[in-house]
Design an enzyme around this catalytic site. Structure first.
Site, PDB file in Angstrom:
ATOM      1  N   PRO A 101      37.100   2.306 -66.968  1.00 48.63           N
ATOM      2  CG  PRO A 101      36.581   0.670 -68.564  1.00 48.63           C
ATOM      3  CD  PRO A 101      37.623   1.053 -67.555  1.00 48.63           C
ATOM      4  CG  ASP A 102      31.523   5.758 -67.484  1.00 44.02           C
ATOM      5  OD1 ASP A 102      31.690   5.264 -68.616  1.00 44.02           O
ATOM      6  OD2 ASP A 102      31.089   6.908 -67.311  1.00 44.02           O
ATOM      7  CG  PHE A 103      29.030   0.068 -66.448  1.00 44.97           C
ATOM      8  CD1 PHE A 103      28.905  -1.231 -66.895  1.00 44.97           C
ATOM      9  CD2 PHE A 103      29.778   0.303 -65.317  1.00 44.97           C
ATOM     10  CE1 PHE A 103      29.516  -2.281 -66.230  1.00 44.97           C
ATOM     11  CE2 PHE A 103      30.394  -0.739 -64.628  1.00 44.97           C
ATOM     12  CZ  PHE A 103      30.258  -2.028 -65.092  1.00 44.97           C
ATOM     13  NE  ARG A 104      23.470   2.602 -66.640  1.00 47.34           N
ATOM     14  CZ  ARG A 104      22.642   1.714 -67.146  1.00 47.34           C
ATOM     15  NH1 ARG A 104      22.168   1.891 -68.362  1.00 47.34           N
ATOM     16  NH2 ARG A 104      22.269   0.656 -66.460  1.00 47.34           N
ATOM     17  CD  GLN A 173      26.758   2.244 -55.542  1.00 49.24           C
ATOM     18  OE1 GLN A 173      25.703   2.150 -56.141  1.00 49.24           O
ATOM     19  NE2 GLN A 173      27.309   3.413 -55.261  1.00 49.24           N
ATOM     20  CG  ASN A 174      33.408   1.324 -57.721  1.00 48.19           C
ATOM     21  OD1 ASN A 174      32.379   1.640 -58.304  1.00 48.19           O
ATOM     22  ND2 ASN A 174      34.222   2.209 -57.169  1.00 48.19           N
ATOM     23  CG  ASP A 176      37.481  -0.901 -59.347  1.00 49.78           C
ATOM     24  OD1 ASP A 176      37.799  -1.114 -58.161  1.00 49.78           O
ATOM     25  OD2 ASP A 176      36.940   0.162 -59.727  1.00 49.78           O
ATOM     26  CG  HIS A 193      27.010  -3.923 -57.159  1.00 52.86           C
ATOM     27  ND1 HIS A 193      26.980  -2.675 -57.747  1.00 52.86           N
ATOM     28  CD2 HIS A 193      25.879  -4.004 -56.415  1.00 52.86           C
ATOM     29  CE1 HIS A 193      25.888  -2.031 -57.352  1.00 52.86           C
ATOM     30  NE2 HIS A 193      25.210  -2.825 -56.556  1.00 52.86           N
ATOM     31  CB  CYS A 201      32.376 -23.814 -60.830  1.00 54.29           C
ATOM     32  SG  CYS A 201      31.295 -24.800 -61.900  1.00 54.29           S
ATOM     33  CB  CYS A 224      34.488 -25.991 -63.223  1.00 53.24           C
ATOM     34  SG  CYS A 224      34.753 -26.840 -61.661  1.00 53.24           S
ATOM     35  CB  CYS A 227      31.475 -29.934 -62.472  1.00 56.64           C
ATOM     36  SG  CYS A 227      31.185 -28.141 -62.530  1.00 56.64           S
ATOM     37  N   GLY A 264      32.138   9.693 -54.955  1.00 54.91           N
ATOM     38  CA  GLY A 264      32.074   9.254 -56.339  1.00 54.91           C
ATOM     39  C   GLY A 264      30.859   8.439 -56.708  1.00 54.91           C
ATOM     40  CB  THR A 265      28.130   7.014 -55.499  1.00 51.15           C
ATOM     41  OG1 THR A 265      26.817   6.514 -55.749  1.00 51.15           O
ATOM     42  CG2 THR A 265      28.198   7.557 -54.076  1.00 51.15           C
TER      43      THR A 265
END
Length: 334
Positions: A101-104, A173-174, A176, A193, A201, A224, A227, A264-265
């Site tokens: 799925p994409d975001f927007r 930028q993906n 996945d 990204h 952690c 974690c 900690c 694809g961008t």
């Protein structure tokens, strides 16, 4: 949500359409989001159902929006090793054909998050919000990772470029992890990204990859073992810096490349969006996308290959004589 702009410079050509080697300045956005800022890009990168019939050689269609003579010239140069160093830049559109799925878009990730009553959809990827409430992130993490998806033909084309000794680097930028699922070496991939491939952690920095993967499968929140701090996949949230690997390789890669292949961008999220503009005007840039993006198309050696990404990729593989290799490549996932 935009991060404050930070200038970066490279020693190659800038945005101008005139010949020259001006420095390129761009802003750093520490994002996990894909490249679909704005309504135009959201429509562009609308996801394709994972149940859709897969593309193959017989079903591919030649788009009328492509100057196929220019594409054929590029493919001939690839076959003949005229191009010796290819940098690939990818965004969300390379993965939607796999069902990611994409975001927007209207049925994208942010739309699905409305029921969680977040301050804003982007809060799910804000490091401060995550520290206070990690549940929204882990409620959707499974949809964003490579566990349920297989690499598309576009992902496989990049692996083929590497197999043939042509790939200098992939900047994606993906998040996945589908690039790695083709078997592409981590040395060749720069995940601007981050990705779900590893996890740490957020307090002590200890590795917790397997723990995070199991938690994602169960839609639970991992902590974690050392900690008791929160564990997060190593993806870049708002408020976090891009990986050092991105800046360490950027200038050398773009100066060495003789072809920049963009797939694809919509080229809207900085600093990745600035990469094609750092290519010297004497070099080739090719955009494979559903719509025009960035400045590609304004230079004499640019090639716009617009249409359904999988169709265009299959046709390029056919023109290069790589179609059988592309279709029979063994990949992980799904």
């Amino acid at each position: 949500m935009e991060e404050p702009e930070t200038e970066i410079r490279t020693g190659a050509a800038g945005n101008s359409e005139d010949e020259g080697d001006d420095d390129c300045s761009s802003s750093e956005s520490a994002l996990v989001d894909d490249d679909e800022k704005g309504s135009a890009s959201a429509e562009q990168e609308k996801p394709v159902s994972s149940k859709a019939a897969p593309r193959n050689a017989e079903s591919r269609r030649r788009s009328d929006d492509v100057d196929w003579k220019k594409v054929e010239d590029v493919c001939e140069k690839l076959k003949s090793n005229h191009f010796k160093s290819v940098v690939v830049v990818t965004g969300a559109g390379i993965s939607t054909a796999a069902g990611v799925p994409d975001f927007r878009s209207d049925d994208g990730i942010y739309k699905r998050l409305e029921k969680l009553n977040l301050p804003e959809p982007e809060s799910v990827f804000d490091i401060s919000y995550f520290r206070n409430d990690p549940v929204p992130f882990y409620s959707l993490a499974q949809e964003l990772s490579a566990f349920n998806y297989k690499p598309t033909f576009a992902h496989r084309l990049i692996k083929l470029l590497d197999d043939k000794g042509l790939l200098r680097r992939l900047y994606t930028q993906n998040i996945d992890g589908l690039d790695a699922a083709t078997g592409l070496s981590s040395d060749r991939i720069i995940e601007a990204h981050g990705s779900f491939s590893t996890a740490s952690c957020i307090d002590c920095g200890g590795s917790a990859t397997e723990q995070a993967k199991e938690a994602i499968r169960q839609a639970s929140v991992p902590y974690c073992t050392e900690c008791k701090g929160l564990v997060k996949p190593d993806i870049v949230f708002f408020g976090e810096a891009l990986p050092a690997k991105f800046y360490r390789n950027l200038e050398r890669d773009m100066e060495s490349a003789d072809l920049c292949l963009v797939i694809g961008t919509s080229l809207k999220v900085m600093p990745v969006a600035s990469l094609p503009d750092t290519m010297a005007h004497s070099k080739h840039r090719v955009l494979i996308n559903r719509e025009a993006a960035g400045s590609i198309g304004r230079r004499s050696r640019d090639v716009l290959a617009l249409g359904e990404i999988e169709d265009v990729v299959l046709e390029i593989a056919h023109l290069c004589g790589w179609l059988e290799e592309l279709e029979t490549m063994e990949v992980e996932g799904g």
